[in-house]
Motif scaffolding. Structure first.
Motif, PDB file in Angstrom:
ATOM      1  N   PHE A  75       7.264  11.280  11.380  1.00 34.23           N
ATOM      2  CA  PHE A  75       5.849  10.936  11.461  1.00 34.23           C
ATOM      3  C   PHE A  75       5.650   9.655  12.286  1.00 34.23           C
ATOM      4  O   PHE A  75       4.705   9.555  13.074  1.00 34.23           O
ATOM      5  N   THR A  76       6.520   8.687  12.122  1.00 33.28           N
ATOM      6  CA  THR A  76       6.416   7.450  12.895  1.00 33.28           C
ATOM      7  C   THR A  76       6.521   7.729  14.384  1.00 33.28           C
ATOM      8  O   THR A  76       5.779   7.170  15.203  1.00 33.28           O
ATOM      9  N   ILE A  87       0.836  -1.208   0.000  1.00 31.37           N
ATOM     10  CA  ILE A  87       0.000   0.000   0.000  1.00 31.37           C
ATOM     11  C   ILE A  87       0.864   1.249   0.000  1.00 31.37           C
ATOM     12  O   ILE A  87       0.554   2.237  -0.681  1.00 31.37           O
ATOM     13  N   ASP A  88       1.953   1.210   0.732  1.00 30.28           N
ATOM     14  CA  ASP A  88       2.861   2.363   0.754  1.00 30.28           C
ATOM     15  C   ASP A  88       3.456   2.608  -0.629  1.00 30.28           C
ATOM     16  O   ASP A  88       3.571   3.759  -1.070  1.00 30.28           O
ATOM     17  N   ARG A 107       5.540  18.135   3.846  1.00 29.95           N
ATOM     18  CA  ARG A 107       4.739  17.514   2.790  1.00 29.95           C
ATOM     19  C   ARG A 107       5.656  16.822   1.782  1.00 29.95           C
ATOM     20  O   ARG A 107       5.799  17.245   0.630  1.00 29.95           O
ATOM     21  N   ASN A 108       6.308  15.783   2.245  1.00 34.41           N
ATOM     22  CA  ASN A 108       7.155  14.971   1.377  1.00 34.41           C
ATOM     23  C   ASN A 108       7.288  13.589   1.995  1.00 34.41           C
ATOM     24  O   ASN A 108       6.842  13.357   3.124  1.00 34.41           O
ATOM     25  N   LEU A 109       7.908  12.694   1.248  1.00 33.12           N
ATOM     26  CA  LEU A 109       8.074  11.315   1.712  1.00 33.12           C
ATOM     27  C   LEU A 109       9.544  10.954   1.879  1.00 33.12           C
ATOM     28  O   LEU A 109       9.954   9.807   1.669  1.00 33.12           O
ATOM     29  N   GLU A 110      10.333  11.942   2.266  1.00 34.45           N
ATOM     30  CA  GLU A 110      11.751  11.685   2.517  1.00 34.45           C
ATOM     31  C   GLU A 110      11.919  10.816   3.767  1.00 34.45           C
ATOM     32  O   GLU A 110      11.080  10.855   4.674  1.00 34.45           O
ATOM     33  N   LEU A 128       1.321   7.740   6.304  1.00 29.16           N
ATOM     34  CA  LEU A 128       1.851   9.046   5.875  1.00 29.16           C
ATOM     35  C   LEU A 128       1.656   9.235   4.375  1.00 29.16           C
ATOM     36  O   LEU A 128       1.258  10.321   3.926  1.00 29.16           O
ATOM     37  N   SER A 129       1.927   8.196   3.589  1.00 25.42           N
ATOM     38  CA  SER A 129       1.777   8.323   2.139  1.00 25.42           C
ATOM     39  C   SER A 129       0.337   8.660   1.758  1.00 25.42           C
ATOM     40  O   SER A 129       0.095   9.496   0.884  1.00 25.42           O
TER      41      SER A 129
END
Length: 1046
Positions: free
Chosen positions: A1028-1029, A913-914, A1018-1021, A976-977
């Motif tokens: 976020f975790t 899903i990620d 607002r990114n997935l770095e 988060l994604s």
């Protein structure tokens, strides 16, 4: 109510209006929901359909009041009509009340009145009411001690609250009842307060429940508030008094309570005198039972009494036992009781374990004893040791005379349990014990040797008895050699005694395969002896032939040289491997002995030093050079087919230690001949049993060799042997026998091992096309199998006929796709259909299995979700190019996998899903340039099913908030994604979750959501994901605090 809208308006006035008259009118209009049970269904309708939080609050609070009323109703019903009801009806009503009480424990203080209400039953004049009150408390303690369908964390909070507030009070009630009912009621009625006391003492005080499959349990962690009760002598005495009643059920439960009291943590007694006094009461009570023997004729009482004795050395030190005034009399009685128990081995076989455990713990404590008081163990332990050995020897004749099929020698677990404590007892006075064993074994060994020289076996029954007695002695010696513990004598003297005992068994090994004994490999008693010898060799090897032990055992080898001529470990190792070869030759029809033999062989080959030594031995060279069916007939036995893989794995490990192509090719020559013959076989003949079994054996052999390749060079040797010459044979077999699982399963399992890139063994040169060539062969096999298996009808055993082959195929493809040895872009670039065909057929096989079946079969579900994870992470374009219905179905299966109990599958689903959500964010939400065709397809899919992502996000949050997920880190990634895809989607879910919570908690929970996104960009770095975790962990903790505050 005319409509739901009117009700929502009234609810808003009830909770928000400042006009008191308006609020009073709303309250009077709506009070029917909380007072009338007819409105329960309406409350459920409101919960399902209302949109305002005030209407939801009305429905939930009304249902809570209804539950309270129902609880009070049942209690009153029991008070009025309980004495007239049947027992099973009373039990059912009480269980209902207790279950409701637990689920409402933190919601309303009224639920906690149940203990007081049960106590009120005890004060009523009726005896029936008294016992109903005890039953309510009994079931309440049981309900609070088991999780049922409740989340484990919430269960522990409720259990701890109940324990701290009421458990001691309930235990005191049970003790008071025991004293009151001691002489006033028949024996049958005394069981209720006793059962209540036992349930209180069995409570899970620290959140570590006992293993219900085991009779062993650890220390009972009673709270400090229970100390005065334990220091009161009457607490222990009342249970000994109840043991004396005639009802065996009552006496057995009394002993169970005493077992738990004897297991109470030591630290609960602040001062040593109080602990000594408590121990004295326990010893005094057990001494009286030992003297009178009262109740021990009942097997249940006998077993529990043995458990009680076994607990004395678990919780108390030997010095504390010695400090008791009557210790000498007590230990003498225990020794006498143990000796009698050993002689009654048929009746007390399962109980002796606890007695032997007591004595083994006593003797291991002797070196640490500082007191001058004699322990009397020097006189008692040798008698117990001799009694145990004698009882085992005598049991053989008795079992044979009774023609008993249930023999302890066939039960590995029971055998290990009985021998677990023996080594410590034997080594306590090792010289005397060894002489006793040798004196028993010498005549048996001499008789067995003489039988081998006779032209015929003679009396087969008598020979079987001798073999059974020798089997027990070998097991005993093996158990002794397993533990190298020095008690009272030097290491050198123990080595010499070990050598004396080992020499007798090694001498026996030489006899078992000579003369008439060489004709008895099918006899059960001979097979038992063979297993015992293998266990002895395993234990002896670990102590004296290991990588380190062989250099520190000079005394032992010197003595073995004098007795048998075995002057060093190489000679001994050669004898051991010779015995392994003999077993593999002669026990072809005994799968158990073959498995034990291969286990020993694998142990030897796995050690670095012993593996190198094996290659120097003539017996090992013989096995490697003659591994055909002629030399080892078990290879032809279908029942030993699985053992072939292990056998060739061992041989592969040994061959690859030298790592020379010449020796490898020589080793593979017999397999090459089999492969050549199979290749020359006509297609029509491939259906015959002879050909099929030859091919199955070849696949199992090759899988074992593939498992042994752990380096680039060794894998290259096998790859060059297989490709390209042998690959057509595999394709031919899977094409002709696709409907024969017994053929396809070994083939697919071999390929599953062959394509696995463990230890980076599949690392080819930069100019080598081998990785691409290997995948092309994998694609051919998968396509050939899948295209045929999909056409077959579903049989009665659908897992064996179809699903097993499908999941192995998916595992093969998954390993090949993520092995990192193929550049998959080459296939599309040059128009090669290998990749596309493999993906197409594998997806068709996956979709042919209903989701319910995927979730039902564990191996199938692991392979399926592993395959989907690989597709989404490395080949997502293929997934996005599917039609919308298929795409949505696949994503829906991921949501189902998230909800499952298997953490591994949940993690795989979260990863998939990620990958999907990250692709959407990077290529659609945050894309700079024009979208790719794959991105357009994804946008189209989501456009047709806009609830897909919101539903998955909701599921993920529900798991995080309400369940105890062990893979929170993995679950945080797709959350988060998904949030990054659409802030509006997250806001809607947030509002939905808050609306379902109590009004007084909503503001606090809203702050939890705000903190969740604090400092999250607002990114997935990777750094942003980690932040976020961390926030999600805090969010989960703060959100769940409401359960306590409520």
């Amino acid at each position: 109510m005319e409509s739901l809208a009117q009700l929502e308006l009234l609810c808003e006035k009830l909770y928000n209006s400042r006009d008191s008259a308006e609020r009073a009118h709303a309250e009077s209009t709506l009070k029917c929901f909380s007072e009338n049970s007819d409105y329960i269904s309406q409350c459920q309708y409101i919960l399902d359909n209302a949109s305002t939080p005030y209407a939801l609050m009305l429905a939930s609070s009304s249902l809570l009041n209804q539950v309270n009323d129902r609880t009070n109703y049942v209690i009153n019903y029991l008070a009025m009509r309980g004495p007239k009801l049947q027992t099973f009806v009373i039990k059912s009503l009480i269980q209902l009340v207790c279950r409701i009480t637990k689920f409402g424990w933190f919601d309303d203080d009224k639920f906690r009145d149940i203990v007081k209400e049960a106590a009120d039953f005890l004060s009523l004049a009726s005896q029936d009411h008294y016992f109903i009150g005890l039953k309510i408390l009994y079931h309440l303690v049981g309900e609070m001690n088991q999780a049922n369908a409740m989340p484990l964390t919430l269960h522990r909070k409720i259990a701890c609250s109940f324990k701290d507030q009421f458990l001691l009070q309930i235990f005191q009630i049970s003790l008071t009842s025991l004293h009151q009912l001691k002489s006033e009621v028949p024996d049958d009625f005394r069981r209720d307060p006793l059962s209540l006391a036992l349930r209180c003492l069995s409570f899970d005080f620290v959140g570590c429940p006992m293993d219900e499959s085991s009779e062993e349990f650890g220390t009972v962690q009673l709270p400090a508030s229970w100390r005065p009760l334990l220091q009161d002598p009457s607490t222990v005495q009342i249970f000994f008094d109840y043991y004396k009643v005639n009802d065996t059920c009552v006496s057995k439960e009394a002993l169970e309570c005493l077992v738990r009291l004897a297991s109470v943590r030591r630290s609960i007694f602040v001062e040593d005198p109080s602990r000594t006094q408590f121990l004295s009461h326990l010893m005094s009570g057990t001494k009286e039972i030992l003297q009178t023997g009262q109740g021990l004729a009942d097997h249940g009482n006998y077993h529990e009494f043995c458990r009680l004795l076994g607990r004395f050395k678990v919780n108390f030190q030997l010095s504390e036992l010695l400090s008791i005034e009557f210790y000498g009399e007590w230990i003498g009685l225990v020794a006498e009781f143990t000796t009698k128990s050993l002689l009654s081995w048929q009746w007390a076989s399962n109980s002796v374990y606890y007695l032997l455990s007591l004595w083994s713990r006593l003797v291991t404590s002797v070196p640490y004893l500082k007191s001058d008081t004699p322990s009397m163990l020097d006189e008692t332990v040798p008698k117990i040791t001799e009694g145990f050995i004698t009882s085992r020897i005598n049991s053989v004749q008795a079992s044979f005379a009774n023609d008993s099929s249930d023999d302890t020698l066939d039960n590995v677990d029971v055998l290990q349990e009985q021998l677990e404590s023996l080594p410590y007892l034997c080594r306590f006075q090792y010289q005397n014990s060894s002489i006793y064993i040798i004196n028993i074994m010498e005549p048996l060994l001499q008789a067995y040797t003489e039988r081998s020289r006779l032209p015929a076996p003679g009396d087969a029954n008598e020979l079987s008895v001798i073999e059974g007695q020798l089997t027990w002695l070998v097991h005993i010696i093996a158990a002794i050699l397993k533990i190298r513990q020095t008690i009272g004598c030097s290491q050198e003297s123990q080595e010499l005694i070990d050598a004396e005992l080992a020499a007798r068994v090694l001498q026996l090994i030489n006899v078992t395969d000579t003369g008439v004994h060489a004709q008895r490999y099918r006899v059960l008693s001979k097979q038992r002896l063979g297993r015992a010898i293998l266990i002895f060799v395993q234990n002896f090897r670990r102590s004296y032939v290991g990588d380190q032990a062989m250099h520190s055992s000079k005394q032992l080898y010197a003595r073995l040289s004098e007795l048998l001529g075995l002057n060093d470990h190489l000679v001994l190792l050669n004898a051991i491997v010779g015995k392994i070869a003999t077993n593999l030759k002669c026990y072809a029809e005994c799968e158990d002995v073959i498995d034990h033999t291969l286990s020993l062989f694998l142990e030897l080959a796995s050690g670095y030093m012993t593996g190198k030594l094996l290659l120097k031995l003539e017996s090992t060279k013989f096995i490697i050079a003659n591994h055909s069916r002629d030399s080892f007939p078990f290879l032809e036995e279908y029942r030993c087919a699985r053992s072939r893989t292990t056998f060739y794995y061992i041989l592969g490990c040994l061959v690859f230690m030298e790592d020379t192509p010449v020796k490898f090719r020589s080793f593979m020559e017999p397999l090459l001949q089999v492969a050549v013959n199979l290749e020359a076989t006509a297609d029509a003949a491939f259906w015959t049993d002879v050909v099929k079994y030859a091919f199955i054996g070849l696949m199992r052999d090759l899988r074992g060799i593939a498992m042994a390749t752990n380096s680039r060079r060794t894998y290259g040797l096998l790859f060059d042997w297989l490709y390209p010459s042998r690959m057509p044979l595999l394709l031919k077999a899977i094409s002709l026998c696709a409907d024969e699982p017994e053929v396809t399963t070994p083939l697919l399992k071999f390929m599953c091992e062959f394509v696995l890139n463990k230890a980076q063994r599949l690392t080819f040169d930069s100019s080598s096309p081998n990785g691409i060539l290997l995948f092309r062969e994998v694609s051919k096999l998968i396509v050939a199998y899948g295209s045929r298996i999909l056409l077959l009808p579903n049989g009665t055993d659908i897992y064996g006929s179809k699903y097993k082959g499908i999941w192995i195929s998916l595992a093969v493809l998954s390993r090949a796709l993520c092995g990192n040895y193929v550049n998959f872009g080459v296939f599309e670039l040059y128009g090669d259909r290998a990749l596309a065909d493999a993906l197409d057929i594998s997806l068709k096989m996956s979709l042919s299995v209903p989701l319910s079946d995927i979730l039902a079969f564990k191996k199938l579900s692991k392979a399926f979700y592993g395959y989907i994870e690989v597709l989404f992470s490395s080949h997502i374009t293929f997934v996005l190019n599917l039609d919308t219905n298929t795409f949505v179905h696949i994503v829906s299966t991921l949501e189902s996998g998230l909800k499952g109990l298997d953490t591994g599958i949940s993690t795989q689903c979260a990863s998939a899903i990620d990958s999907l959500a990250a692709f959407y964010f990077n290529n659609i939400t945050a894309a700079d340039g024009p979208p790719s065709p794959a991105a357009l397809n994804l946008a189209r899919h989501i456009g047709e099913f806009p609830t897909l992502f919101p539903q998955i996000l909701k599921t993920l949050f529900e798991i995080i908030i309400f369940e105890d997920a062990g893979n929170q880190w993995s679950l945080s990634r797709p959350i988060l994604s998904l949030i990054m895809i659409s802030e509006q989607m997250f806001s809607n879910l947030r509002a939905q979750i808050l609306a379902s919570q109590p009004v007084d908690q909503q503001q606090r929970l809203s702050q939890c959501f705000e903190k969740l996104m604090s400092d999250v960009a607002r990114n997935l770095e990777p750094k942003n994901r980690d932040k976020f975790t961390k926030n999600l962990t805090t969010f989960r903790h703060d959100f769940r605090v409401k359960n306590i505050q409520a």
